[in-house]
Scaffold this active site. Sequence first.
Site, PDB file in Angstrom:
ATOM      1  N   CYS A 108       7.570  12.595   0.771  1.00  0.00           N
ATOM      2  CA  CYS A 108       6.368  11.937   0.431  1.00  0.00           C
ATOM      3  C   CYS A 108       5.135  12.431   1.564  1.00  0.00           C
ATOM      4  CB  CYS A 108       6.665  10.421   0.981  1.00  0.00           C
ATOM      5  SG  CYS A 108       5.227   9.416   0.914  1.00  0.00           S
ATOM      6  N   ASN A 147       2.733   1.821  -1.405  1.00  0.00           N
ATOM      7  CA  ASN A 147       1.463   2.096  -0.560  1.00  0.00           C
ATOM      8  C   ASN A 147       0.964   3.356  -1.327  1.00  0.00           C
ATOM      9  OD1 ASN A 147       3.552   3.686   0.587  1.00  0.00           O
ATOM     10  ND2 ASN A 147       2.800   3.539   2.441  1.00  0.00           N
ATOM     11  N   ASN A 207       7.775  13.194   5.448  1.00  0.00           N
ATOM     12  CA  ASN A 207       9.029  12.532   5.360  1.00  0.00           C
ATOM     13  C   ASN A 207       9.879  13.880   5.065  1.00  0.00           C
ATOM     14  OD1 ASN A 207       8.176  10.048   5.667  1.00  0.00           O
ATOM     15  ND2 ASN A 207       9.026   9.308   3.915  1.00  0.00           N
ATOM     16  N   PRO A 241      -4.303   9.100   5.454  1.00  0.00           N
ATOM     17  CA  PRO A 241      -4.999   8.203   4.670  1.00  0.00           C
ATOM     18  C   PRO A 241      -5.315   6.960   5.549  1.00  0.00           C
ATOM     19  CG  PRO A 241      -2.646   8.058   4.061  1.00  0.00           C
ATOM     20  CD  PRO A 241      -3.050   9.606   5.157  1.00  0.00           C
ATOM     21  N   MET A 285      -6.150   0.505   1.938  1.00  0.00           N
ATOM     22  CA  MET A 285      -6.681   0.265   1.099  1.00  0.00           C
ATOM     23  C   MET A 285      -8.266  -0.441   1.210  1.00  0.00           C
ATOM     24  SD  MET A 285      -5.057  -1.192  -2.428  1.00  0.00           S
ATOM     25  CE  MET A 285      -6.538  -1.454  -3.294  1.00  0.00           C
ATOM     26  N   HIS A 343       0.514   9.538  10.226  1.00  0.00           N
ATOM     27  CA  HIS A 343       0.569   9.746   8.937  1.00  0.00           C
ATOM     28  C   HIS A 343      -0.160   8.823   7.960  1.00  0.00           C
ATOM     29  CE1 HIS A 343       2.924   6.434   8.103  1.00  0.00           C
ATOM     30  NE2 HIS A 343       3.099   6.609   6.775  1.00  0.00           N
ATOM     31  N   ALA A 355      -2.366   4.502   8.591  1.00  0.00           N
ATOM     32  CA  ALA A 355      -2.587   3.409   9.438  1.00  0.00           C
ATOM     33  C   ALA A 355      -1.527   2.693   9.893  1.00  0.00           C
ATOM     34  CB  ALA A 355      -3.471   2.399   8.556  1.00  0.00           C
ATOM     35  N   GLY A 356      -0.271   2.551   9.335  1.00  0.00           N
ATOM     36  CA  GLY A 356       0.873   1.814   9.674  1.00  0.00           C
ATOM     37  C   GLY A 356       0.624   0.381   9.589  1.00  0.00           C
TER      38      GLY A 356
END
Length: 475
Positions: A88, A199, A324, A368, A371, A393, A395-396
């Site tokens: 990913c 996501n 990943n 990224p 949204m 990677h 926002a988490g």
Amino acid sequence: MNENETYYQQVQLPSGVVHVYAGPTLFRDLDYKVFEMANNNLQIPNQVYMSYTPDVHVGIGTCIGTTAVWNTEDGYVSPSIVGSDIGCGMRVHMTNVHKDELKDVKLRRKLVRAIEKYLPVEDHARGHFSDIRLEHVVTKGLHGLPKKYIPDGYTPRKATSLTHVERSKFTLDENVLNRFPEKIWHRSHRQLGTLGNGNHFAEIQAIEIVDENREIAEAWGLFDGQVVVMIHTGSRAWGGSVSQYCSSDMAKVMRAEGLGTADPKLQFAPLAHPLAQNYVNLMYSALNYAVVNRHLIAYAIREAGKDIFGSKFEMTTLYDLMHNYAWEEQHEGQSYFVHRKGATRSLPANHPDNPEPYRQTGHPALIPGSMGTASYIMVGAPGGKANFHSICHGAGRIRSRSASKRLITLDEFSASMKVGTDEEIVVNQRSLESILDESPQAYKDVDQIIESVVGAGLARVVAKCKPLATVKGAK
């Protein structure tokens, strides 16, 4: 006090030290379970280093936001510290369109509809690439695609499809592929060029260059107001099948070797073990699938862009990278086997592992947001060496999907997406309610995440990407 100490903590746990890169607020708000999970992970033998990025949150077996490192000669491999969505990652394409050309919300909606024509998003969608041989994809990566899917192949000066990627091909022992039944091959073939749900997304964004790194941005081909396409997805059913089929192998090795922790979902094995090598080879096949999948999604969006903007529409690759995976890297002349789960490699200028086009600047690191919020394009800083050049990677998550649906209102989500205004971030879903669990309120503040990465000296911001329209897969 060192100025970086605010964004870095060493946390001593019973089984060892986990290095945490996070600002004070993010660190204070960490769930105690992330440290329970770290303590279990640190019980894997011979581990050299383990860290968390500021977007860290609980996952299965291992937290998302983990970097874990072993010496290659006596190392271990852990499917749990790779994750089930192997490979990913992110891809960004630059266009020759300015955001002013998409000021009209009706035109943004028209563009989204055109993308859906070429990029299937419905549940169990079938991609439009039946002429591509899956065995070539999983063994040769981008080099296994027919020439027509490499649109810049005949213009070497503009060619970026094969050069502006973290890795265009992973070499593997192809014999390991024989264990997969026909149904997995069939399903994975159908999914080539599709987003999946959760996501994952394809987003139309507008660039704002950060002044102090304008020279880097311009060297990469970015300009203020430029429309770019950001893609986030992975290896779909193929990667999921690798994880599923190797799970029993790992369990066998752990029983035979007397290995285990308090978490039965944390799987690992000595890297030298034949069954562990089987996993590594299958993982590489999934990495090949993932980079091709993102490439084909970009190909589809390029076709949609031509429908809207005409034949002069361009969409060149800025970069493609993963968050990943596990693989071998050289650091200070030593060979390490590095796992990243929800962590992005971000190399600085003149690092020898940079692809040739980015040798002098460092490569773009693609981060990224959630949204409705901004995403970022970064570049590695020399201080990243302390963390094996790993950064965040995304926002988490701060809320589970079920909790998000329970606690976040549709009005809150709509306001975040500026629904009903000229600035509306257009979404392909017929109802925002269907993707409520992907609203910004379900995630950490991406600006705080980026501040932590910059404050810790791991990377610098080159450009901020503001969303104009988002395409999500159906559930």
